[in-house]
Design a protein around this motif. Structure first.
Motif, PDB file in Angstrom:
ATOM      1  N   GLY A  83       0.820  -1.205   0.000  1.00 54.05           N
ATOM      2  CA  GLY A  83       0.000   0.000   0.000  1.00 54.05           C
ATOM      3  C   GLY A  83       0.847   1.244   0.000  1.00 54.05           C
ATOM      4  O   GLY A  83       0.513   2.240  -0.662  1.00 54.05           O
ATOM      5  N   PHE A  84       1.949   1.208   0.712  1.00 51.08           N
ATOM      6  CA  PHE A  84       2.860   2.352   0.804  1.00 51.08           C
ATOM      7  C   PHE A  84       3.375   2.739  -0.577  1.00 51.08           C
ATOM      8  O   PHE A  84       3.287   3.899  -0.996  1.00 51.08           O
ATOM      9  N   ASN A  85       3.933   1.774  -1.292  1.00 49.41           N
ATOM     10  CA  ASN A  85       4.488   2.047  -2.615  1.00 49.41           C
ATOM     11  C   ASN A  85       3.434   2.009  -3.708  1.00 49.41           C
ATOM     12  O   ASN A  85       3.379   2.888  -4.574  1.00 49.41           O
ATOM     13  N   GLY A  86       2.572   0.990  -3.689  1.00 55.70           N
ATOM     14  CA  GLY A  86       1.557   0.865  -4.723  1.00 55.70           C
ATOM     15  C   GLY A  86       0.560   1.997  -4.694  1.00 55.70           C
ATOM     16  O   GLY A  86       0.142   2.512  -5.741  1.00 55.70           O
ATOM     17  N   SER A 108      13.943  -2.708 -13.483  1.00 58.66           N
ATOM     18  CA  SER A 108      13.595  -4.059 -13.893  1.00 58.66           C
ATOM     19  C   SER A 108      13.518  -4.934 -12.660  1.00 58.66           C
ATOM     20  O   SER A 108      14.017  -4.566 -11.589  1.00 58.66           O
ATOM     21  N   PRO A 109      12.908  -6.118 -12.750  1.00 58.70           N
ATOM     22  CA  PRO A 109      12.845  -7.002 -11.577  1.00 58.70           C
ATOM     23  C   PRO A 109      14.222  -7.333 -11.004  1.00 58.70           C
ATOM     24  O   PRO A 109      14.409  -7.323  -9.787  1.00 58.70           O
ATOM     25  N   ALA A 155      -5.420   1.337 -17.893  1.00 58.92           N
ATOM     26  CA  ALA A 155      -4.522   0.204 -18.154  1.00 58.92           C
ATOM     27  C   ALA A 155      -3.089   0.548 -17.777  1.00 58.92           C
ATOM     28  O   ALA A 155      -2.375  -0.262 -17.167  1.00 58.92           O
ATOM     29  N   GLY A 156      -2.663   1.766 -18.100  1.00 57.79           N
ATOM     30  CA  GLY A 156      -1.307   2.174 -17.768  1.00 57.79           C
ATOM     31  C   GLY A 156      -1.060   2.208 -16.272  1.00 57.79           C
ATOM     32  O   GLY A 156      -0.031   1.732 -15.783  1.00 57.79           O
ATOM     33  N   ALA A 157      -2.031   2.769 -15.524  1.00 56.68           N
ATOM     34  CA  ALA A 157      -1.882   2.853 -14.074  1.00 56.68           C
ATOM     35  C   ALA A 157      -1.908   1.463 -13.438  1.00 56.68           C
ATOM     36  O   ALA A 157      -1.132   1.171 -12.520  1.00 56.68           O
ATOM     37  N   ALA A 158      -2.787   0.596 -13.929  1.00 59.77           N
ATOM     38  CA  ALA A 158      -2.870  -0.759 -13.382  1.00 59.77           C
ATOM     39  C   ALA A 158      -1.571  -1.523 -13.608  1.00 59.77           C
ATOM     40  O   ALA A 158      -1.084  -2.237 -12.717  1.00 59.77           O
ATOM     41  N   ASN A 159      -0.999  -1.377 -14.784  1.00 60.60           N
ATOM     42  CA  ASN A 159       0.280  -2.034 -15.065  1.00 60.60           C
ATOM     43  C   ASN A 159       1.396  -1.467 -14.197  1.00 60.60           C
ATOM     44  O   ASN A 159       2.283  -2.198 -13.733  1.00 60.60           O
ATOM     45  N   ALA A 160       1.351  -0.149 -13.967  1.00 58.70           N
ATOM     46  CA  ALA A 160       2.361   0.476 -13.119  1.00 58.70           C
ATOM     47  C   ALA A 160       2.265  -0.057 -11.685  1.00 58.70           C
ATOM     48  O   ALA A 160       3.282  -0.341 -11.043  1.00 58.70           O
ATOM     49  N   VAL A 161       1.047  -0.201 -11.180  1.00 61.16           N
ATOM     50  CA  VAL A 161       0.854  -0.733  -9.837  1.00 61.16           C
ATOM     51  C   VAL A 161       1.384  -2.161  -9.745  1.00 61.16           C
ATOM     52  O   VAL A 161       2.046  -2.528  -8.768  1.00 61.16           O
ATOM     53  N   ALA A 162       1.126  -2.962 -10.758  1.00 60.98           N
ATOM     54  CA  ALA A 162       1.618  -4.339 -10.761  1.00 60.98           C
ATOM     55  C   ALA A 162       3.148  -4.362 -10.725  1.00 60.98           C
ATOM     56  O   ALA A 162       3.761  -5.167 -10.009  1.00 60.98           O
ATOM     57  N   THR A 163       3.775  -3.476 -11.503  1.00 57.16           N
ATOM     58  CA  THR A 163       5.233  -3.381 -11.507  1.00 57.16           C
ATOM     59  C   THR A 163       5.751  -2.989 -10.131  1.00 57.16           C
ATOM     60  O   THR A 163       6.736  -3.549  -9.628  1.00 57.16           O
ATOM     61  N   ILE A 164       5.088  -2.021  -9.509  1.00 53.22           N
ATOM     62  CA  ILE A 164       5.509  -1.547  -8.188  1.00 53.22           C
ATOM     63  C   ILE A 164       5.399  -2.665  -7.155  1.00 53.22           C
ATOM     64  O   ILE A 164       6.305  -2.862  -6.333  1.00 53.22           O
ATOM     65  N   PHE A 165       4.301  -3.402  -7.183  1.00 55.06           N
ATOM     66  CA  PHE A 165       4.147  -4.529  -6.254  1.00 55.06           C
ATOM     67  C   PHE A 165       5.270  -5.547  -6.449  1.00 55.06           C
ATOM     68  O   PHE A 165       5.869  -6.022  -5.483  1.00 55.06           O
ATOM     69  N   MET A 166       5.530  -5.895  -7.693  1.00 53.90           N
ATOM     70  CA  MET A 166       6.555  -6.881  -7.988  1.00 53.90           C
ATOM     71  C   MET A 166       7.919  -6.410  -7.494  1.00 53.90           C
ATOM     72  O   MET A 166       8.655  -7.160  -6.827  1.00 53.90           O
ATOM     73  N   ASN A 167       8.280  -5.168  -7.803  1.00 48.57           N
ATOM     74  CA  ASN A 167       9.593  -4.659  -7.424  1.00 48.57           C
ATOM     75  C   ASN A 167       9.726  -4.482  -5.916  1.00 48.57           C
ATOM     76  O   ASN A 167      10.803  -4.715  -5.351  1.00 48.57           O
TER      77      ASN A 167
END
Length: 414
Positions: free
Chosen positions: A226-229, A297-298, A238-250
């Motif tokens: 929640g802090f980062n995402g 990147s991951p 779509a762009g924001a959702a993909n960005a959130v997914a990237t942030i969660f992963m990283n």
């Protein structure tokens, strides 16, 4: 089309609130981590400090902090708009027209839990020897004034923002700021009785409940999504959702990298798998990625977290050699790793500049450290901040709170 815009507004507002709730849950993480890392006789006080500081942060940010950080138009004086709604509530028509992308109130809720996070960092560093009420008074000043002023410089559109300083979710604005205030407090407060020997040797003071500390770390790990995402501020496209997914992963990878690196280094230095270093490695990895979780990147995210895990081990050892007593390693995990996190942004964000990142680090550290130092000194020479040797020996639970967290286990013990 208007219905779609209104739905996007509702989705973004809900995501903001959910992210804020996850960050609020980090208060439980800090509480459990600190309660596990202190001795049994100081547990109730650390619990009281954490629920107290969170509540103070919520009230002070409503009264002063929010207005100072976001509503002052560059002034260092608050507008006191808490006397009336600080902005008009968002209507359905405003959402449809695009005038508002999320509720003002959801924005406030999301920001206020960040303030509490910064103050939580201080709690662990000054544990086991500080007077409770002096600590809570400091919480009033930090959350109402010190944090919002430096927050104004960057997230509030101030001079650091105009310079191009990049701190996505607060490696410096939240974490290093909290660590800077903690460092000032620890220097004024001094070390715990018996922590350092007459020849400068470091004496370990084990925490009472490492399972609780580990649970606290996992809670923090979860809350960090929640802090980062949530700092993406939107999830409705779509762009924001993909960005959130990237942030969660990283974010997840950086924490894992921090744990593994800290474990390996602890094994190399001490010959053992030190759990407390692993826990701080997780937090250091999370702090390290917080300034820029959206661009690496991951593999790079795991590397950034791993470097944070290495740095936190060396930092904890170094501070002990300097006789700077931090019972939970908060200054290292949030301060040292926060500095690295700001610099690590340069590895993946082409818009970030070395000059702006250094300016941000120096400005935030200098202001927060000096302002906090002044407050700590005022408290020291007025109310006092250090418990007496007798009270410290008895434990802060009995002397400050009049009750013990583990009465069945501590009864009759000194």
């Amino acid at each position: 089309m208007e219905d779609v815009v209104e739905l996007a507004y509702a989705l973004d507002t809900f995501y903001f609130l959910l992210s804020g709730a996850l960050v609020m849950w980090m208060a439980a993480g800090f509480t459990m981590l600190e309660a596990g890392m202190v001795r049994a006789k100081n547990t109730t006080e650390i619990l009281t400090k954490n629920i107290g500081l969170y509540s103070i942060a919520v009230i002070m940010y409503m009264l002063i902090g929010w207005n100072l950080m976001y509503e002052s138009s560059g002034s260092l004086l608050p507008t006191f708009s808490f006397l009336l709604p600080a902005s008009e509530p968002v209507t359905a028509e405003m959402a449809r027209s695009g005038e508002a992308t999320e509720s003002y109130f959801s924005d406030f809720f999301f920001q206020v839990v960040f303030v509490a996070t910064a103050m939580s960092i201080v709690s662990g560093a000054v544990a086991e020897r500080m007077k409770l009420w002096s600590f809570l008074i400091f919480a009033v000043v930090l959350t109402g004034f010190i944090y919002p002023i430096q927050g104004l410089w960057s997230w509030g559109g101030g001079f650091l923002d105009q310079m191009g300083f990049s701190d996505f979710a607060g490696s410096a604005i939240v974490h290093m700021a909290g660590a800077s205030a903690a460092l000032a407090g620890v220097l004024v407060l001094g070390a715990r009785k018996g922590k350092y020997g007459p020849r400068g040797e470091v004496r370990a003071i084990p925490g009472a409940n490492l399972p609780l500390a580990t649970l606290g770390t996992f809670i923090l790990w979860l809350g960090w999504f929640g802090f980062n995402g949530g700092s993406e501020l939107s999830v409705s496209s779509a762009g924001a959702a993909n960005a959130v997914a990237t942030i969660f992963m990283n974010t997840n990878l950086a924490a894992a990298g921090g744990v593994v690196a800290a474990l390996l280094l602890a094994r190399a230095l001490f010959g053992k798998a030190d759990l407390t270093m692993a826990l701080n490695g997780a937090i250091a990895g999370l702090v390290s990625i917080t300034a820029g979780p959206d661009t690496p990147s991951p593999l790079l995210a795991a590397f950034i977290g791993g470097v944070g895990g290495v740095l936190v081990v060396f930092s904890i050892v170094a501070l002990d050699k300097l006789k700077i007593d931090d019972p939970v390693g908060a200054i290292s995990a949030h301060g040292t790793a926060g500095i690295w996190g700001i610099l690590a942004v340069l590895l993946s964000n082409p818009d970030a500049t070395f000059g702006a990142q250094i300016a941000g680090l120096l400005s935030i550290f200098t202001f927060v450290f000096l302002a906090s130092l002044v407050v700590w000194l005022i408290l020291r020479f007025t109310l006092g901040i250090r418990a007496s040797e007798e009270d410290e020996q008895k434990g802060m639970d009995v002397t400050e709170c009049g009750m013990e967290a583990y009465p069945d286990f501590t009864a009759g013990r000194k």
